[in-house]
Design an enzyme around this catalytic site. Structure first.
Site, short mmCIF file in Angstrom:
data_model
loop_
_atom_site.label_atom_id
_atom_site.label_comp_id
_atom_site.label_asym_id
_atom_site.label_seq_id
_atom_site.Cartn_x
_atom_site.Cartn_y
_atom_site.Cartn_z
N HIS A 1 21.95 78.80 42.31
CA HIS A 1 21.01 77.77 42.74
C HIS A 1 20.92 77.73 44.27
O HIS A 1 21.93 77.86 44.96
CB HIS A 1 21.47 76.39 42.27
CG HIS A 1 21.22 76.15 40.81
ND1 HIS A 1 21.88 75.18 40.10
CD2 HIS A 1 20.39 76.75 39.93
CE1 HIS A 1 21.46 75.19 38.85
NE2 HIS A 1 20.56 76.15 38.71
N GLU B 1 27.33 69.81 40.56
CA GLU B 1 27.81 71.11 41.00
C GLU B 1 28.00 71.08 42.51
O GLU B 1 27.63 70.10 43.16
CB GLU B 1 26.86 72.23 40.55
CG GLU B 1 25.47 72.16 41.13
CD GLU B 1 24.51 73.20 40.51
OE1 GLU B 1 24.67 73.55 39.33
OE2 GLU B 1 23.60 73.63 41.22
#
Lengths: 385, 294
Positions: free
Chosen positions: B250, B212
């Site tokens: 995150h 990611e």
């Protein structure tokens, strides 16, 4: 959490670093009164969470109180990269002989703290890094050992600061490192760190990003949380503890897990649509979380369809399903919903949802298919239909 | 074969007496994981559904021969729990908890690397690790994974990890081990640690890697794949449409100063010979084709 310059300076001052006296002002009159108390000349500085303030006309020198009135009038309300200036910092002006740059941040590749120091301050460090990388002295610090004074001295020597600035800079850097570690900062930056004609080293600007995960041991950070720049939707989501980022499209997104939420936004874009938001309801999402998430998205006037993408691991399918059912009872959802549900207890979740299926609540077996349907619905449904 | 954990792994759960610890600890045991102990200094001598509780990891290791630990402790206590596990003598530590301060992570990562170089930490903020049919430590739903091989999975994202397991199972493809390394700035186990282990594992024939935005872990992994891997890799990177300067859930997922974009990561992976899918399903299809050609 990004701090305004004045909050950063107060944060630094708490660790004993030399900053200029100043006051925060929300109106022109407050700015003038602050300047009268401080004594001119002063700087009038826009407080925004964006770089390039100077170029945008957000930082002005004021020789007189009249100048303060003029500049504060111009700066308050100014739009700097989408951030409207709501407060100005009035600070006693400093004489500058030289400008340096200093910062600490985490080097994610090395997994150590990285200190950067340069004699080329006052400009963007990215520019220096590109055009003259040798002008940046770097030091990698093991978080277990910390930064010793002797290491700090060799680092300052490597940066080539003039002798007169060395002691003052070492003192500030050691305090800056303490502030970075004890204050749980993701990043601390002083640009410029100045040398005055009298030979004093002084903090002239402050950029600080604090780790939101550390608030449990910093009760005073709640005040900083309140001054984060968020749009209306982000504020509403933040209030109920949701991980939400506002975007520009018309498909509202609810997903569990940051990766899945990002992926959902990506897939919507791939099938020709655009997401209205990123929203991760996270692990352990309960009925209230789902209901709250739906309410936040429902209140976004740009949303024309909603894509709920759940893969059950920590979040169980029946919890998700109950959340959706209860939310539908609590609020009138303006837009049609497409759900994709898989993983832990997905079958139980589907059974709970089945009696509620209609044109405005449907399920799709795959992520791609759900995205296509949700995007298709934005074309056929009017807002508020 | 599998990497890091298998049916011989004996696990102590730090925080087994808490609601999350109990829920997932018992689920892991039901899956077949050897859940041999729990810890809680205030409840030593008690048990959780027959699993004995000890005051410390050291005691649990001495009494039960635990070789791994799984930490279900609130974020403020994770730093001390990780150090306690390493000092207690386990060799593999899984830290599931999200919201651990980055400075704590940097500190215990370097502390372990120096004083406990043979201890492998996974996480924090990760779903854990599953060697399907053998061992499941963490919060992955075991039934979504097909045991066997030939694919190894490593991922920065929890739900995308499940997604990958699920896509492969739908296609009848098994998994040797699936490692969720987590989305925090200082993950204890890196992509490269897992890629190197998969390269060594004879049963793993291909690797699925899910990245990611943020940081440079995918670029570093790409360089490792180019220089050291003989096994084929398929990949997906989340966050193509992520706006710069925003943390996407995150703590580690942020594009800043033009660095850490999904596009740059996908380019780096492609130039290392990795087959990159534009969504999780496409990556699954690429992997299916790789497996068919093995």
């Amino acid at each position: 959490m990004d701090l305004f310059e004045y909050q950063g300076k107060q944060f630094f001052a708490g660790y004993g670093m030399p900053v200029s006296p100043g006051e925060i002002a929300f109106t022109v009159d407050e700015a003038v009164a602050a300047a009268e108390r401080l004594g001119t000349p002063v700087m009038v500085k826009a407080q925004v969470h964006a770089g390039g303030r100077g170029k945008a006309g957000g930082v002005k020198f004021a020789a007189t109180v009249d100048d303060v009135r003029t500049h504060a009038s111009a700066i308050l309300g100014l739009d700097i990269k989408g951030h409207v200036v709501g407060r100005v910092w009035i600070e006693k002006a400093s004489d500058i002989a030289e400008e340096y740059y200093a910062s600490f941040t985490l080097d994610r590749s090395e997994k150590k703290h990285l200190g950067m120091l340069s004699v080329e301050g006052g400009v963007e460090i990215e520019t220096v890094a590109e055009e003259n990388p040798d002008a940046i002295a770097k030091v990698w610090i093991d978080p277990v050992d910390g930064l010793s004074e002797s290491e700090c001295r060799s680092w300052v020597a490597a940066a080539g600061l003039p002798d007169v600035a060395v002691d003052g800079t070492v003192d500030i850097l050691l305090k800056l490192y303490t502030a970075y570690v004890e204050g749980d900062a993701d990043m601390v930056e002083i640009n410029p760190l100045i040398l005055t004609p009298e030979g004093q080293v002084h903090v002239l600007d402050a950029k600080v990003t604090l780790d939101a995960n550390s608030v449990f041991r910093h009760e005073d950070y709640a005040a900083f949380d309140e001054t984060q720049s968020r749009d209306e939707r982000e504020t509403a989501a933040h209030k109920i503890g949701l991980q939400y980022v506002g975007l520009d499209g018309s498909v509202g997104v609810i997903a569990n897990g940051a990766g899945l939420a990002m992926s959902t936004v990506d897939v919507i874009s791939q099938v020709g649509g655009a997401a209205a938001n990123f929203l991760d309801i996270g692990g352990g999402a309960d009925v209230d979380t789902m209901a709250g998430a739906l309410e936040v998205i429902n209140n976004d006037p740009a949303v024309r369809s909603i894509f709920i993408n759940i893969f059950g691991g920590i979040t169980r399918g029946e919890v998700v399903a109950n959340g959706i059912v209860e939310a539908l009872e609590r609020v009138t959802i303006n837009s049609p919903i497409v759900i994709r549900l898989d993983g832990t207890n997905a079958d139980e979740g589907r059974l709970i949802l089945e009696p509620h299926f209609s044109g405005s609540l449907q399920m799709a077996p795959t992520m791609l298919e759900a995205a296509e349907r949700a995007v298709g619905l934005t074309a056929t449904e009017g807002t508020g239909a | 074969m599998s990497i890091f954990v298998d049916e011989t792994t004996r696990v102590v759960y730090q925080g087994l007496t808490g609601s999350q610890g109990r829920y997932y600890g018992l689920l892991n045991r039901d899956y077949g994981t050897q859940v041999v102990a729990g810890t809680n200094p205030r409840k030593a001598g008690e048990d959780v559904d027959g699993i004995p509780i000890f005051a410390s990891v050291a005691e649990a290791v001495a009494e039960t021969g635990a070789t791994a630990s799984c930490i279900f402790i609130p974020a403020p206590g994770v730093h001390d729990a990780v150090i306690e596990a390493a000092e207690g003598g386990v060799k593999f530590i899984v830290s599931v908890t999200e919201g651990v301060p980055a400075h704590d992570e940097a500190r215990f990562y370097n502390h372990l690397r120096r004083d406990f170089p043979d201890v492998q930490l996974l996480g924090p903020n990760c779903p854990g690790i599953i060697s399907p049919g053998r061992c499941n430590i963490g919060i992955t739903a075991g039934h979504i994974a097909l045991p066997g091989g030939p694919v190894g999975i490593v991922s920065r994202s929890g739900t995308l990890t499940y997604q990958a397991l699920y896509e492969l199972k739908q296609k009848g493809i098994g998994c040797t081990t699936c490692v969720g390394i987590g989305g925090d700035p200082v993950p204890g186990t890196s992509f490269i640690d897992c890629l190197a282990a998969f390269e060594e594992d004879p049963e793993t024939k291909a690797v699925m890697m899910i990245g990611e935005i943020g940081g440079s872990a995918e670029e570093e992994a790409a360089a490792f794949i180019r220089d050291h891997m003989t096994k084929p890799v398929a990949s997906y990177v989340a966050g193509v449409t992520a706006p710069p300067g925003k943390k996407m859930g995150h703590a580690g997922a942020i594009v800043s100063g033009g660095r850490g974009t999904a596009a740059a990561k996908m380019d780096a992976l492609r130039s290392a010979g990795v087959q990159v899918g534009l969504n999780p399903t496409e990556a699954g299809e690429l992997m299916a084709r790789i497996v068919a050609g093995l």
